[in-house]
Scaffold this motif. Sequence first.
Motif, PDB file in Angstrom:
ATOM      1  N   UNK A 122       0.804  -1.232   0.000  1.00 45.50           N
ATOM      2  CA  UNK A 122       0.000   0.000   0.000  1.00 45.50           C
ATOM      3  C   UNK A 122       0.833   1.275   0.000  1.00 45.50           C
ATOM      4  N   UNK A 123       2.157   1.143   0.131  1.00 45.06           N
ATOM      5  CA  UNK A 123       3.031   2.314   0.109  1.00 45.06           C
ATOM      6  C   UNK A 123       4.177   2.084  -0.867  1.00 45.06           C
ATOM      7  N   UNK A 124       4.679   3.138  -1.514  1.00 49.97           N
ATOM      8  CA  UNK A 124       5.867   2.976  -2.370  1.00 49.97           C
ATOM      9  C   UNK A 124       7.074   2.627  -1.513  1.00 49.97           C
ATOM     10  N   UNK A 125       7.868   1.675  -1.984  1.00 51.94           N
ATOM     11  CA  UNK A 125       9.033   1.261  -1.212  1.00 51.94           C
ATOM     12  C   UNK A 125      10.064   2.380  -1.171  1.00 51.94           C
ATOM     13  N   UNK A 126      10.427   2.806   0.037  1.00 58.78           N
ATOM     14  CA  UNK A 126      11.318   3.956   0.206  1.00 58.78           C
ATOM     15  C   UNK A 126      12.786   3.581   0.195  1.00 58.78           C
ATOM     16  N   UNK A 127      13.085   2.261   0.226  1.00 55.93           N
ATOM     17  CA  UNK A 127      14.479   1.836   0.226  1.00 55.93           C
ATOM     18  C   UNK A 127      15.129   2.022   1.588  1.00 55.93           C
ATOM     19  N   UNK A 128      16.433   1.790   1.644  1.00 53.66           N
ATOM     20  CA  UNK A 128      17.160   1.879   2.909  1.00 53.66           C
ATOM     21  C   UNK A 128      18.324   2.861   2.852  1.00 53.66           C
ATOM     22  N   UNK A 129      18.410   3.602   1.763  1.00 55.71           N
ATOM     23  CA  UNK A 129      19.490   4.579   1.632  1.00 55.71           C
ATOM     24  C   UNK A 129      19.019   5.921   2.186  1.00 55.71           C
ATOM     25  N   UNK A 130      19.274   6.145   3.480  1.00 55.49           N
ATOM     26  CA  UNK A 130      18.814   7.350   4.154  1.00 55.49           C
ATOM     27  C   UNK A 130      19.976   8.018   4.887  1.00 55.49           C
ATOM     28  N   UNK A 131      19.852   9.296   5.191  1.00 56.63           N
ATOM     29  CA  UNK A 131      20.902   9.994   5.938  1.00 56.63           C
ATOM     30  C   UNK A 131      20.945   9.574   7.401  1.00 56.63           C
ATOM     31  N   UNK A 132      21.969  10.024   8.096  1.00 57.24           N
ATOM     32  CA  UNK A 132      22.199   9.649   9.490  1.00 57.24           C
ATOM     33  C   UNK A 132      21.014   9.962  10.418  1.00 57.24           C
ATOM     34  N   UNK A 133      20.345  11.132  10.305  1.00 57.02           N
ATOM     35  CA  UNK A 133      19.220  11.417  11.210  1.00 57.02           C
ATOM     36  C   UNK A 133      18.138  10.340  11.199  1.00 57.02           C
ATOM     37  N   UNK A 134      17.912   9.738  10.019  1.00 56.25           N
ATOM     38  CA  UNK A 134      16.908   8.671   9.933  1.00 56.25           C
ATOM     39  C   UNK A 134      17.304   7.491  10.813  1.00 56.25           C
ATOM     40  N   UNK A 135      18.555   7.057  10.701  1.00 56.69           N
ATOM     41  CA  UNK A 135      19.006   5.886  11.452  1.00 56.69           C
ATOM     42  C   UNK A 135      19.107   6.185  12.947  1.00 56.69           C
ATOM     43  N   UNK A 136      19.431   7.436  13.300  1.00 63.07           N
ATOM     44  CA  UNK A 136      19.450   7.807  14.715  1.00 63.07           C
ATOM     45  C   UNK A 136      18.042   7.745  15.304  1.00 63.07           C
ATOM     46  N   UNK A 137      17.067   8.267  14.559  1.00 62.45           N
ATOM     47  CA  UNK A 137      15.680   8.229  15.036  1.00 62.45           C
ATOM     48  C   UNK A 137      15.167   6.799  15.085  1.00 62.45           C
ATOM     49  N   UNK A 138      15.526   5.988  14.073  1.00 64.20           N
ATOM     50  CA  UNK A 138      15.108   4.584  14.055  1.00 64.20           C
ATOM     51  C   UNK A 138      15.692   3.836  15.247  1.00 64.20           C
ATOM     52  N   UNK A 139      16.959   4.076  15.545  1.00 65.18           N
ATOM     53  CA  UNK A 139      17.602   3.411  16.671  1.00 65.18           C
ATOM     54  C   UNK A 139      16.962   3.793  17.998  1.00 65.18           C
ATOM     55  N   UNK A 140      16.687   5.092  18.165  1.00 69.18           N
ATOM     56  CA  UNK A 140      16.077   5.560  19.411  1.00 69.18           C
ATOM     57  C   UNK A 140      14.660   5.019  19.572  1.00 69.18           C
ATOM     58  N   UNK A 141      13.875   5.060  18.491  1.00 63.39           N
ATOM     59  CA  UNK A 141      12.498   4.573  18.562  1.00 63.39           C
ATOM     60  C   UNK A 141      12.451   3.072  18.812  1.00 63.39           C
ATOM     61  N   UNK A 142      13.389   2.336  18.231  1.00 64.94           N
ATOM     62  CA  UNK A 142      13.447   0.893  18.470  1.00 64.94           C
ATOM     63  C   UNK A 142      13.771   0.613  19.931  1.00 64.94           C
ATOM     64  N   UNK A 143      14.701   1.385  20.484  1.00 65.62           N
ATOM     65  CA  UNK A 143      15.038   1.228  21.904  1.00 65.62           C
ATOM     66  C   UNK A 143      13.836   1.548  22.783  1.00 65.62           C
ATOM     67  N   UNK A 144      13.115   2.640  22.452  1.00 71.14           N
ATOM     68  CA  UNK A 144      11.929   3.013  23.219  1.00 71.14           C
ATOM     69  C   UNK A 144      10.917   1.869  23.228  1.00 71.14           C
ATOM     70  N   UNK A 145      10.652   1.324  22.041  1.00 67.44           N
ATOM     71  CA  UNK A 145       9.682   0.239  21.937  1.00 67.44           C
ATOM     72  C   UNK A 145      10.120  -0.961  22.761  1.00 67.44           C
ATOM     73  N   UNK A 146      11.396  -1.327  22.644  1.00 68.52           N
ATOM     74  CA  UNK A 146      11.907  -2.486  23.368  1.00 68.52           C
ATOM     75  C   UNK A 146      11.812  -2.272  24.877  1.00 68.52           C
ATOM     76  N   UNK A 147      12.280  -1.119  25.351  1.00 65.45           N
ATOM     77  CA  UNK A 147      12.331  -0.858  26.791  1.00 65.45           C
ATOM     78  C   UNK A 147      10.944  -0.619  27.379  1.00 65.45           C
TER      79      UNK A 147
END
Length: 300
Positions: A206-231
Amino acid sequence: MRHFFSHTYILAIIACLLWSTAFAGIKIGLEYTTPLQFAGIRFFIAGLMIIPLVKDRKQLITSLKKYPLKVLRVSIYQTIVLYSLFYWGVSMVPGAIAAIIIGSQPLFAALVSNAMQKNDRLSLKKLATISLGILGIILIAYHKGWESNDGVDQLWGIAILIFANIASGIGNVYVARLKGIISPVALNSMQMSFGGMVVFIISLFIEPFAGFSHPLPYFLSLGWLSFISAAAFTIWFLLLQRPGVLVSDLNIWKFIIPIFGAILSWIIIPGESPELIPIVGMIIIGTSLILYGLVNKRSR
């Protein structure tokens, strides 16, 4: 000190504080990708992050073999349905309206628990204190202003967010019913990684595939949000499975997420500053929490 940080209310506040930091991370991440893909990857990674915390790794396989439907049911309501509807609904309604609906989650959790749990009946006094907390959230959201939008889309968006709240309440009840059956840490790891994978697969249709080539802010936010969800979810699952903890009583603490979110915004985001009406709304929410605690204490 260790006993202090193991107290149910303290752990609930810590979980809510973690959740309140998610809004900034989501805003940053969505600048580079689509909602469901971002959510799917986030929760899949979060589930994997919890695996090292599982004391007996064999329990993951054992639990899946013995209780596959129970794990699947939690994953469907707590991750797949909840967050698919959440991101979909938020995209259809103004931010103020979304905040009101999402902020009313404790009420829906209490109502769902009242309907599904014989030991968690909702008294009129508890309902009154919960309604007072919702009034505080409405006051804060209304102060931000109502945006005009297509009426039909808004109605659909509100309905979707209400169903998301109901899904969250049902998921909480199913987690609570697994006390002593499946380790909350193992359960959270399994349901979150599976749910995240399913949400990501759904996004590809249902969404266009955005790929995985993103700048550093994306991966920092992804890492933090993943930690939040886990914890945060691991803490929440642990609390839901504690003896004597009721779903409605625990979910009332989610009312403080808007308070923490506003305070963090004032500290972190440039141009944000405290205003009178939001502060009044926070006082109302705080009052509702205190009153709920008093009512709950007298009813036991």
